[in-house]
Design a protein around this motif. Sequence first.
Motif, PDB file in Angstrom:
ATOM      1  N   VAL A 127       0.836  -1.208   0.000  1.00 52.35           N
ATOM      2  CA  VAL A 127       0.000   0.000   0.000  1.00 52.35           C
ATOM      3  C   VAL A 127       0.870   1.256   0.000  1.00 52.35           C
ATOM      4  O   VAL A 127       0.665   2.161  -0.808  1.00 52.35           O
ATOM      5  CB  VAL A 127      -0.967   0.002   1.205  1.00 52.35           C
ATOM      6  N   ARG A 146      -7.150   2.113   0.918  1.00 53.81           N
ATOM      7  CA  ARG A 146      -8.267   1.346   0.347  1.00 53.81           C
ATOM      8  C   ARG A 146      -8.156  -0.088   0.830  1.00 53.81           C
ATOM      9  O   ARG A 146      -7.072  -0.655   0.848  1.00 53.81           O
ATOM     10  CB  ARG A 146      -8.174   1.359  -1.178  1.00 53.81           C
ATOM     11  N   GLY A 179     -13.146  -1.195  -6.065  1.00 53.20           N
ATOM     12  CA  GLY A 179     -14.193  -1.889  -6.814  1.00 53.20           C
ATOM     13  C   GLY A 179     -14.031  -1.730  -8.309  1.00 53.20           C
ATOM     14  O   GLY A 179     -13.480  -0.755  -8.768  1.00 53.20           O
ATOM     15  N   GLY A 180     -14.521  -2.710  -9.081  1.00 55.19           N
ATOM     16  CA  GLY A 180     -14.382  -2.641 -10.534  1.00 55.19           C
ATOM     17  C   GLY A 180     -15.724  -2.537 -11.202  1.00 55.19           C
ATOM     18  O   GLY A 180     -16.763  -2.697 -10.610  1.00 55.19           O
TER      19      GLY A 180
ATOM     20  N   MET B  28      -6.213   9.107  -7.980  1.00 61.91           N
ATOM     21  CA  MET B  28      -5.549   7.857  -7.558  1.00 61.91           C
ATOM     22  C   MET B  28      -6.231   6.660  -8.242  1.00 61.91           C
ATOM     23  O   MET B  28      -6.703   5.718  -7.594  1.00 61.91           O
ATOM     24  CB  MET B  28      -5.559   7.707  -6.031  1.00 61.91           C
ATOM     25  N   GLU B  29      -6.280   6.716  -9.558  1.00 59.88           N
ATOM     26  CA  GLU B  29      -6.919   5.642 -10.340  1.00 59.88           C
ATOM     27  C   GLU B  29      -6.064   4.382 -10.242  1.00 59.88           C
ATOM     28  O   GLU B  29      -4.879   4.411 -10.556  1.00 59.88           O
ATOM     29  CB  GLU B  29      -7.051   6.107 -11.807  1.00 59.88           C
ATOM     30  N   THR B  30      -6.686   3.276  -9.778  1.00 59.11           N
ATOM     31  CA  THR B  30      -5.901   2.092  -9.402  1.00 59.11           C
ATOM     32  C   THR B  30      -5.356   1.275 -10.576  1.00 59.11           C
ATOM     33  O   THR B  30      -4.405   0.523 -10.417  1.00 59.11           O
ATOM     34  CB  THR B  30      -6.758   1.130  -8.563  1.00 59.11           C
ATOM     35  N   GLN B  32      -7.263  -0.985 -11.774  1.00 61.57           N
ATOM     36  CA  GLN B  32      -8.011  -2.235 -11.593  1.00 61.57           C
ATOM     37  C   GLN B  32      -9.450  -2.080 -12.090  1.00 61.57           C
ATOM     38  O   GLN B  32     -10.138  -3.060 -12.312  1.00 61.57           O
ATOM     39  CB  GLN B  32      -8.082  -2.616 -10.097  1.00 61.57           C
ATOM     40  N   ARG B  33      -9.885  -0.810 -12.178  1.00 61.87           N
ATOM     41  CA  ARG B  33     -11.300  -0.583 -12.495  1.00 61.87           C
ATOM     42  C   ARG B  33     -11.540  -0.621 -14.003  1.00 61.87           C
ATOM     43  O   ARG B  33     -10.642  -0.358 -14.795  1.00 61.87           O
ATOM     44  CB  ARG B  33     -11.739   0.782 -11.951  1.00 61.87           C
ATOM     45  N   ARG B  43      -3.993   3.035 -14.927  1.00 67.78           N
ATOM     46  CA  ARG B  43      -3.546   3.505 -13.618  1.00 67.78           C
ATOM     47  C   ARG B  43      -3.023   4.942 -13.717  1.00 67.78           C
ATOM     48  O   ARG B  43      -2.335   5.306 -14.666  1.00 67.78           O
ATOM     49  CB  ARG B  43      -2.421   2.583 -13.133  1.00 67.78           C
ATOM     50  N   GLN B  64       1.205   3.388  -3.393  1.00 65.86           N
ATOM     51  CA  GLN B  64       0.675   2.418  -4.350  1.00 65.86           C
ATOM     52  C   GLN B  64      -0.811   2.711  -4.540  1.00 65.86           C
ATOM     53  O   GLN B  64      -1.372   3.542  -3.831  1.00 65.86           O
ATOM     54  CB  GLN B  64       0.874   0.998  -3.796  1.00 65.86           C
ATOM     55  N   PRO B  65      -1.444   1.991  -5.474  1.00 66.36           N
ATOM     56  CA  PRO B  65      -2.883   2.248  -5.693  1.00 66.36           C
ATOM     57  C   PRO B  65      -3.751   2.001  -4.446  1.00 66.36           C
ATOM     58  O   PRO B  65      -4.896   2.412  -4.404  1.00 66.36           O
ATOM     59  CB  PRO B  65      -3.248   1.279  -6.817  1.00 66.36           C
ATOM     60  N   GLY B  66      -3.215   1.346  -3.427  1.00 61.79           N
ATOM     61  CA  GLY B  66      -3.963   1.106  -2.196  1.00 61.79           C
ATOM     62  C   GLY B  66      -4.161   2.342  -1.337  1.00 61.79           C
ATOM     63  O   GLY B  66      -4.828   2.279  -0.305  1.00 61.79           O
TER      64      GLY B  66
END
Lengths: 180, 106
Positions: A127, A146, A179-180, B28-30, B32-33, B43, B64-66
């Motif tokens: 993270v 998150r 979420g996706g 903060m676009e992960t 994953q979406r 990302r 990180q994306p977290g």
Amino acid sequence: MLGADWGGTAERRHAWLPAQDDEMTDSIASQLLDRRQFASGAAALAGLLVSSGGLGAQPAEPAWQQVFKTLVGDTKPIEGKVSLELPEIAENGNTVPVTVSVESPMTATDYVKAIHILATENPQPGVATFHFSPLSGKASAASRMRLARTQEVVALAELSDGKFLVGRRTVKVTIGGCGG
Amino acid sequence: MNKPRVKLPDSAKAGDLIEVKTLISHVMETGQRKDPDGKIIPRNIINFFSATFAGNEVFRAELQPGISANPFLSFFMKVPGPGEFEFTWVEDGGNKIVEKIKLNVT
């Protein structure tokens, strides 16, 4: 494979030839050594394949443990010395407040170098990593993270003397983040 | 856009332990979406933050994306004397946002 065959031939020759010649025994010994080295190399390679999940038969190690092992190497982290403040229940996994801290004098010779935060059940377990300096005065930092689902969060602190400390906390997540 | 906000105490004395709070607006676009068409949204995050005071590093973080959208970071500093903070946020792709703020040391 080639190495193994060579070793075998040498052994057989050794069996029906009187091994009086010193040079001969030396060469056999070195061939046997080669074989042993080859065997241990093969075992190491197999180990590597297993740890990277290359062989489907073995259950894959969770991704976060791989990250954890990369960070700590051979050292054994001391449990329970990192304070990890997180809510017991997070209603929204998209933004969960987190505070990490470690008791440390934070002098130029004795300080906390870094704290790594790992989310064990997130698609990407790493993270954040916070780096401190003697100027920090206090080894503590806060952010918002998150959490994809209910899981354990792990904080790993790296000290200036090379030791590692670890803290763990489970958070119940009502609505998951990422979420996706 | 990406306007950073930093909260410092109004004034501090040398030797004081102060808390520094920072916030910057960012998706903060992960990575994953997926968008409504099922395509992965690439990302785009702030992956690095650093804070220096009078040229010396106080704190830095790899993100990180977290880390949640509009990343918030707070940390401490033992005030060495008068000086100016320099805060840097680095986005994927290398774009930097820099903010300089003087600490009022009495």
